[in-house]
Scaffold this motif. Sequence first.
Motif, mmCIF file in Angstrom:
data_model
loop_
_atom_site.group_PDB
_atom_site.id
_atom_site.type_symbol
_atom_site.label_atom_id
_atom_site.label_comp_id
_atom_site.label_asym_id
_atom_site.label_seq_id
_atom_site.Cartn_x
_atom_site.Cartn_y
_atom_site.Cartn_z
ATOM 1 N N ASN A 189 0.823 -1.214 0.000
ATOM 2 C CA ASN A 189 0.000 0.000 0.000
ATOM 3 C C ASN A 189 0.855 1.261 0.000
ATOM 4 O O ASN A 189 0.458 2.293 -0.554
ATOM 5 C CB ASN A 189 -0.928 0.011 1.216
ATOM 6 N N SER A 190 2.037 1.165 0.613
ATOM 7 C CA SER A 190 2.932 2.323 0.672
ATOM 8 C C SER A 190 3.750 2.471 -0.597
ATOM 9 O O SER A 190 4.033 3.597 -1.028
ATOM 10 C CB SER A 190 3.878 2.197 1.878
ATOM 11 N N TYR A 191 4.146 1.332 -1.188
ATOM 12 C CA TYR A 191 5.061 1.352 -2.331
ATOM 13 C C TYR A 191 4.603 0.361 -3.398
ATOM 14 O O TYR A 191 4.609 -0.853 -3.166
ATOM 15 C CB TYR A 191 6.481 0.975 -1.887
ATOM 16 N N SER A 192 4.255 0.853 -4.552
ATOM 17 C CA SER A 192 3.806 -0.041 -5.624
ATOM 18 C C SER A 192 4.932 -0.948 -6.118
ATOM 19 O O SER A 192 4.667 -2.006 -6.684
ATOM 20 C CB SER A 192 3.249 0.781 -6.794
ATOM 21 N N ASP A 193 6.188 -0.550 -5.898
ATOM 22 C CA ASP A 193 7.332 -1.347 -6.335
ATOM 23 C C ASP A 193 7.744 -2.404 -5.317
ATOM 24 O O ASP A 193 8.686 -3.163 -5.567
ATOM 25 C CB ASP A 193 8.548 -0.442 -6.604
#
Length: 252
Positions: free
Chosen positions: A182-186
């Motif tokens: 949720n914080s980082y798509s990567d």
Amino acid sequence: MRPIRLLFAAGLAISAVAVGLASASATEQIVGGSRASIADHQYVVFLSTPDGFQFCGGTLVADNKVVTAAHCTIRKAPGDVRVVAGREDKTSAEGITSAVTDIWIHPDYTDVRVGSDVSVLTLDQRLPYTPLGLPDANDATLYAARTPATILGWGRTAVDGQSSQYLLKASVPLVADADCVNSYSDYDAKAMVCAGLPDGGIDTCQGDSGGPLVVNGRLAGLTSWGVGCAAPGNPGVYTRLGTYVDLVRSRL
């Protein structure tokens, strides 16, 4: 992307005069941390240029082997790096400075957001300090959400913070993979693990790259990347060393 984790390389290009002028800002430490004793954490080391510019952290895992992040050593020759061990106060002459004879970088490394952010350095001497144990590749419990972890290093106290000359440490909980996505798509749960508080306030920062994430007395992770420093909703992202530990052991 957390630039304070990745812009250390800019410091390597400055002149010797500029290194001297920038030494205060180049030696900043963990956000929200407290003073740590090197005697209690003999495995923590820092990487510097031959003229003393500190740019990353690392962990002694054998008497002549250091594990750090690939982004700390990519495009560097062994002669470009020194490893300083046993030194809590970076302005002191305590401890031992070693030359590096070999740099191994994970062959799949291309970018921190892709993964494989791990490197092994071979030193020119065997050090008299206690190394940190590596994780078991099959120990899934090591990365359970909310497990307390210790971070250590010589990075900034804030994104644009003032520096401190001493080693700092802090405790942060591991974050569930779903929350990291949720914080980082990567974010890639096979290659990475997140750690931090929901409201922020404690985190690694520029200069801490490659340093240890310690869980249950093992080197569970390496400071890798993120967005901001100790910002709410943006935990630090660390290399999940358990994924790469068999390959790392083969380099020891």
